[in-house]
Design a protein around this motif. Structure first.
Motif, mmCIF file in Angstrom:
data_model
loop_
_atom_site.group_PDB
_atom_site.id
_atom_site.type_symbol
_atom_site.label_atom_id
_atom_site.label_comp_id
_atom_site.label_asym_id
_atom_site.label_seq_id
_atom_site.Cartn_x
_atom_site.Cartn_y
_atom_site.Cartn_z
ATOM 1 N N LEU A 1 -3.962 1.842 -0.231
ATOM 2 C CA LEU A 1 -4.427 1.971 -1.615
ATOM 3 C C LEU A 1 -3.900 0.830 -2.476
ATOM 4 N N GLU A 2 -2.632 0.507 -2.299
ATOM 5 C CA GLU A 2 -2.004 -0.582 -3.065
ATOM 6 C C GLU A 2 -2.731 -1.905 -2.841
ATOM 7 N N ASP B 1 -5.716 -2.397 -1.573
ATOM 8 C CA ASP B 1 -7.166 -2.307 -1.587
ATOM 9 C C ASP B 1 -7.761 -2.579 -0.204
ATOM 10 N N GLU B 2 -7.145 -1.930 0.763
ATOM 11 C CA GLU B 2 -7.568 -2.110 2.153
ATOM 12 C C GLU B 2 -8.141 -0.811 2.700
ATOM 13 N N ASP B 3 -8.930 -0.925 3.743
ATOM 14 C CA ASP B 3 -9.447 0.278 4.381
ATOM 15 C C ASP B 3 -8.302 0.994 5.114
ATOM 16 N N GLN B 4 -8.169 2.284 4.866
ATOM 17 C CA GLN B 4 -7.056 3.034 5.450
ATOM 18 C C GLN B 4 -7.132 3.056 6.982
ATOM 19 N N PHE C 1 -2.151 -11.219 -3.550
ATOM 20 C CA PHE C 1 -2.217 -10.501 -4.836
ATOM 21 C C PHE C 1 -1.125 -10.994 -5.788
ATOM 22 N N LYS D 1 -1.683 -10.292 2.604
ATOM 23 C CA LYS D 1 -2.484 -9.633 1.563
ATOM 24 C C LYS D 1 -1.656 -9.456 0.288
#
Lengths: 270, 122
Positions: B64-65, B67-70, B20, B16
């Motif tokens: 958060l960095e 953009d993933e589900d926690q 990015f 991921k």
């Protein structure tokens, strides 16, 4: 089945059709001054939050726990109307119709007769959605439809007390009956998603213990049942008791801030 | 065995992050490590699946960095969020049984679980 989803109640019968769903919500509004012209009630003041009685059982009266259902906050003197919305997700051209009875203090809002869970022929004691998209108020003793206004139970002013001589129930009662599936199938023959069907035409997007008393007249009608009382599935009726909590007690019960009081000329009962 | 099988969390976040980084150089190993408050060498170990555990707080920052589900990232690490643990702790028997009962249901059936409004006597 009947579920609470966010700020709406959903009467749902997926065994009939996946879209056999009626959404019901409560919208509060200010009470119009008695001498103001009758007019449509607006929805600018928003939907009321709704909570399960069972989630706050230890803080609620025994009578509420016994009846079950849900409760909403309302300040004495504020008014509300009941919004009805069929499931028309995806542009369904033929939403599933429901007959809806509404009462306050177990008095029928549209006839002032005692609450029953059957549908009455003749003096129609229910609304049909679609085409009806709201129950705007309570029939007055002068037979005009009037705003319903929250007032403390036992104040002597509720419709229940005026008509029955006692304050036993308060709140709002609802019962919803889906259309019989055979009737629905014949009604919606030839419609398909994306088209327009007969009954969707004219649908417009709209978009401690209180009872209800009569407010000023409202300019609205209860539309006649276009299908007839035998069209409704009595076996699949669902009902709910909606308790009205004085909004000043809401935080103590739920821990949440209640909606702020509305500024209106008709607030009373404080 | 592929690296993703042995180290699903590390491989997932590396892939991921790298995706990015192709369009945004601030997603270099060094800069991401800095933003979540760990040494770059430590994040490198995490991505390679070496013995380098991340705290829940760091995983949430990483989510958060990237953009993933926690909850998904926590689950890939074999963890459950503190808030979910608290829910279970309050009614352990009920939720343990509920989760066991639901384990084989398809997603659409789990999503359709609803709580009915209780009707009482009136």
């Amino acid at each position: 089945m009947l579920e609470l989803s966010g700020q709406e109640l959903r009467f749902y019968h997926p065994d009939l059709e996946p879209w056999a769903l009626l959404r019901v919500f409560l919208v509060r509004t200010v009470q119009r001054p008695e001498n103001s012209p009758a007019r449509l009630l607006t929805s600018e003041n928003g939907r009321l939050p709704i909570r399960h009685v069972d989630d706050f059982a230890e803080k609620l009266p025994e009578s509420w726990r016994e009846r079950g259902g849900v409760f909403v906050p309302l300040y004495p003197g504020e008014s509300l109307w009941i919004g009805l919305m069929p499931d028309s997700d995806g542009g369904n051209p033929c939403p599933y119709p429901f007959a809806v009875k509404a009462g306050t203090g177990k008095v029928n809002m549209l006839t002032l007769a005692l609450w029953t869970e059957t549908l009455q022929e003749g003096d129609q004691d229910y609304a049909v959605c679609p085409p009806q998209h709201w129950i705007p108020g309570l029939l007055g003793q002068d037979r005009t439809l009037r705003q319903m206004v929250a007032t403390p139970l036992h104040s002597g002013r509720t419709a229940e007390e005026a008509l029955l001589g006692a304050a036993r129930h308060g709140g709002i009662q609802l019962a919803a009956f889906p259309m019989k599936h055979s009737v629905y199938r014949s009604l919606c023959q030839g419609t398909s998603p994306g088209g327009r069907g007969r009954i969707s035409e004219g649908l417009a997007a709209f978009g401690p213990d209180l009872g209800m008393e009569w407010g000023p007249p409202v300019q609205a009608d209860i539309l006649p049942d276009p299908h007839g009382p035998s069209s409704w599935d009595m076996e699949r009726m669902n009902r709910v008791f909606i308790h009205l909590a004085d909004a000043r007690t809401w935080k103590g019960i739920t821990g949440e801030d209640p909606p702020g009081p509305l500024a209106g000329p008709g607030r009373k009962g404080e | 065995m592929r690296n993703t099988d042995k180290n699903p969390f590390g491989a997932y976040i590396r892939e991921k992050r790298e995706s990015f980084r192709k369009t945004d150089r601030s997603f270099s190993l060094r800069q991401v490590a800095q933003r979540i408050g760990v040494e770059p060498s430590y994040l490198s170990k995490v991505e390679r699946g070496e013995n380098a555990p991340l705290s829940e707080e760091k995983i949430l920052l990483l989510a958060l960095e990237l953009d993933e589900d926690q909850d998904v990232l926590l689950a890939l690490c074999g963890k459950i969020g503190k808030d979910v643990q608290e829910v279970i702790r309050k009614r352990p028997l009920l939720f343990a049984q509920l989760i066991r009962d639901l384990k084989n249901l398809p997603d659409h059936a789990v999503l359709r679980i609803i709580r009915e409004v209780r009707d009482g006597k009136w």
